[in-house]
Structure formats: structure tokens, C-alpha cells
Scaffold this active site. Structure first.
Site, PDB file in Angstrom:
ATOM      1  N   LEU A 128       0.837  -1.190   0.000  1.00 58.80           N
ATOM      2  CA  LEU A 128       0.000   0.000   0.000  1.00 58.80           C
ATOM      3  C   LEU A 128       0.875   1.245   0.000  1.00 58.80           C
ATOM      4  O   LEU A 128       1.954   1.257   0.595  1.00 58.80           O
ATOM      5  CB  LEU A 128      -0.913   0.026   1.245  1.00 58.80           C
ATOM      6  CG  LEU A 128      -1.843  -1.175   1.453  1.00 58.80           C
ATOM      7  CD1 LEU A 128      -2.687  -0.952   2.710  1.00 58.80           C
ATOM      8  CD2 LEU A 128      -2.738  -1.406   0.237  1.00 58.80           C
ATOM      9  N   ASP A 129       0.396   2.303  -0.660  1.00 57.67           N
ATOM     10  CA  ASP A 129       1.060   3.599  -0.549  1.00 57.67           C
ATOM     11  C   ASP A 129       1.135   3.989   0.925  1.00 57.67           C
ATOM     12  O   ASP A 129       0.336   3.535   1.748  1.00 57.67           O
ATOM     13  CB  ASP A 129       0.265   4.672  -1.299  1.00 57.67           C
ATOM     14  CG  ASP A 129       0.202   4.420  -2.794  1.00 57.67           C
ATOM     15  OD1 ASP A 129       1.047   3.677  -3.307  1.00 57.67           O
ATOM     16  OD2 ASP A 129      -0.724   4.963  -3.431  1.00 57.67           O
ATOM     17  N   ARG A 130       2.053   4.882   1.219  1.00 57.59           N
ATOM     18  CA  ARG A 130       2.221   5.318   2.615  1.00 57.59           C
ATOM     19  C   ARG A 130       0.905   5.801   3.226  1.00 57.59           C
ATOM     20  O   ARG A 130       0.586   5.467   4.374  1.00 57.59           O
ATOM     21  CB  ARG A 130       3.256   6.451   2.670  1.00 57.59           C
ATOM     22  CG  ARG A 130       3.524   6.972   4.075  1.00 57.59           C
ATOM     23  CD  ARG A 130       4.422   8.185   4.037  1.00 57.59           C
ATOM     24  NE  ARG A 130       3.788   9.285   3.314  1.00 57.59           N
ATOM     25  CZ  ARG A 130       4.389  10.429   3.025  1.00 57.59           C
ATOM     26  NH1 ARG A 130       5.656  10.622   3.362  1.00 57.59           N
ATOM     27  NH2 ARG A 130       3.742  11.384   2.372  1.00 57.59           N
ATOM     28  N   ARG A 228      -6.092   5.690  -7.675  1.00 55.58           N
ATOM     29  CA  ARG A 228      -6.048   7.147  -7.565  1.00 55.58           C
ATOM     30  C   ARG A 228      -6.091   7.795  -8.961  1.00 55.58           C
ATOM     31  O   ARG A 228      -6.803   8.778  -9.181  1.00 55.58           O
ATOM     32  CB  ARG A 228      -4.799   7.566  -6.801  1.00 55.58           C
ATOM     33  CG  ARG A 228      -4.771   7.015  -5.373  1.00 55.58           C
ATOM     34  CD  ARG A 228      -3.380   7.069  -4.758  1.00 55.58           C
ATOM     35  NE  ARG A 228      -2.914   8.428  -4.623  1.00 55.58           N
ATOM     36  CZ  ARG A 228      -1.644   8.750  -4.343  1.00 55.58           C
ATOM     37  NH1 ARG A 228      -0.737   7.792  -4.191  1.00 55.58           N
ATOM     38  NH2 ARG A 228      -1.289  10.011  -4.216  1.00 55.58           N
TER      39      ARG A 228
END
Length: 289
Positions: A128-130, A228
Site C-alpha cells: 500500500l502507498d504510505r 487514484r
């Protein structure tokens, strides 16, 4: 961890390891130099001729990480001898980088393994992205990791995300089929471009609210920043997203008081890599204000 298999056919040891036992080429090559692959208790090279009835044993080792184990809060959703699934909070990195080797999920998991006496390693299956939060699935050894990566490539790991987006999609459900490419360096961002890789996201509107919507997003492909980019592409950027949001969605997010992007890895569904049992792991968190 020790793997054992009784051969039912003639064949090269490498064929048995790859076919019946499901070892990846990388793992097999790493282990063969450590005398960790045995036939009837004796270390053998991968070209050894295996006979029916021979017992093939693989001794799995896990090298010590190059980053420190650190105490930290872990929200464990599922655990067995092969897998660990946790809820990652927003703002946390999955793995140390060259610039930072502490305070990440990997540091906390290594400490947990040491505290509980597990000779396991950190092998993330889902990343996962931060600032994306929710379920992260980890394999405890390289063998399970390879099997899950293969399942991922075959589309057997179903992911569902929940997101809050600005406005509403044009239909209550549908597909976003738009190729994604990387912007020219030094940018790390992506965008929809016909030169990009095929990218497909399925969406369902769960709730339509005052000026924004809550969606279920199911990525069929796994491109960097796919959800996104795709949400922004259809005019419904994810709220709180500083990279792909619009001026309007940014102002709306600020009015709602959002501190991070409202994107949650809500659910994973996949066959267990060892037992074949279908597992469904659901985050305790959700995309919300």
C-alpha cells in the site's frame, strides 16, 4: 520451515521441485548452494534423478533482515503458520528504504516475530502507498511468498478498496478501462495515456452523500497508483489525495478536515497457498470522514 514430498514419478530433482512442490526458480537456485535440498536425507544437486518413492526435503531458511526490529502497535487481522495479515495505518511505510530504516511496518513485524519466537521473515504480498490504509498480507517465508505471488499473477487474489471521492461517477457501477503510463522522470506520478499499460478497475457506488460518494473499487490489474489515477480520470478524485486531486476536491477535502487520502484496502479474498481454503480478510478500518 521444512517441506517434504514423496515422489510419484521419475524425473530430475528440479522438475519435482518446480512442479509438484511449487518452488520458484529463484528460491530453488538460492537453496541448492546451501545443501538445503535433500533426497532421502542426502543433499543433492537439482539435476539429480529422482525415483518413485524417494522423499524430497527442502529446508527453508530466512536470512536476518538488514533493518532493526522495533516495538510498535500491530493490529493483527489473521495469522497462521504461513501468513500474517495486519491493518496498516495511514502514514506508515511498508518497508524500510535507503533514507529510512525505522518506524515501518517491517520493523514492527520483525519485533513481533522475535517476541513470539517465530523464525519468520517479512514478505509483503500486497503493498500500500504510505497514506493508504487497511489490509496488508504477508507471507512468513519465501516459499509461501512465491506461491502467493503466482496466485496474484493468475488473478486469484481479489482486492476490494473503499474510497471517498469528490462528486459521483456517471453510473452506479461500471468499469474504468484506461491505460496508465509513468510521467517523465524525475516525476514518480502516473497518468492515463494510450502508450501506457492496460489498466482496469471495477467500481460500485456504495453511498452518495452531499458532494461526495463512497465507492467500492476492485482493481483487476495492479498498476502503481491505479485507483487514484482512475478515479481522477473519471472526474471523481479521491478526497485528501494531494497528488491526483483537483483544486475543487482539495478545497472540499479541506472543508471536511481530511488529513490523508480517504482510501482503505478493505478486503482480500484468496485461496490459502498451502491448504487451498478460501480466506476472506476484512479491515477493521474504512474510508470515512
Amino acid at each position: 520451515m521444512e517441506l517434504s514430498h514423496t515422489a510419484a514419478r521419475n524425473g530430475r530433482l528440479s522438475s519435482i521441485l518446480r512442479g509438484e512442490m511449487g518452488l520458484s526458480a529463484g528460491l530453488m537456485n538460492r537453496l541448492k548452494w546451501k545443501e538445503a535440498i535433500l533426497v532421502n536425507g542426502t543433499p543433492r544437486h537439482t539435476d539429480y534423478p529422482v525415483q518413485p518413492g524417494d522423499t524430497v526435503t527442502v529446508l527453508l531458511d530466512e536470512p536476518a533482515p538488514c533493518y532493526p526490529a522495533e516495538p510498535g502497535e500491530l493490529s493483527i487481522l489473521y495469522e497462521d503458520a504461513d501468513l500474517l495479515a495486519v491493518d496498516k495505518r495511514a502514514g506508515m511505510l511498508i518497508h524500510p528504504s535507503r533514507n529510512r530504516d525505522s518506524g515501518t511496518l517491517a520493523n514492527f513485524v520483525e519485533y513481533y516475530y522475535a517476541r513470539t519466537g517465530q523464525r519468520s521473515a517479512f514478505h509483503p504480498i500486497t503493498r500500500l502507498d504510505r497514506d493508504t490504509y487497511g489490509v496488508v498480507l504477508l507471507a512468513k517465508n519465501s516459499y509461501v511468498h512465491a506461491r502467493l505471488c503466482r496466485a496474484h499473477e493468475q488473478g486469484l487474489i481479489e482486492k476490494t478498496y473503499h474510497a471517498l471521492v469528490y462528486g459521483a461517477p456517471p453510473a452506479p457501477s461500471g468499469c474504468i478501462d484506461a491505460p496508465i503510463a509513468r510521467r517523465p522522470l524525475p516525476s514518480l506520478l502516473r497518468y492515463v495515456n494510450q502508450s501506457g499499460k492496460p489498466s482496469l478497475t471495477r467500481f460500485t457506488v456504495l453511498e452518495q452523500l452531499d458532494g461526495y460518494s463512497r465507492l467500492a473499487l476492485r482493481p483487476v490489474t495492479g498498476r502503481t497508483h491505479q485507483l487514484r489515477v482512475h478515479c481522477a480520470y473519471i472526474g471523481c478524485p479521491i478526497l485528501g489525495d494531494p497528488q491526483y486531486g483537483s483544486a475543487e476536491s482539495g478545497a472540499f477535502s479541506a472543508r471536511l478536515g481530511l488529513q490523508t487520502q480517504a482510501l482503505c484496502a478493505k478486503e482480500l479474498k484468496f485461496p490459502h497457498p498451502i491448504t487451498g481454503q478460501t480466506l476472506e480478510i476484512c479491515s477493521r478500518m474504512d474510508a470515512k470522514i
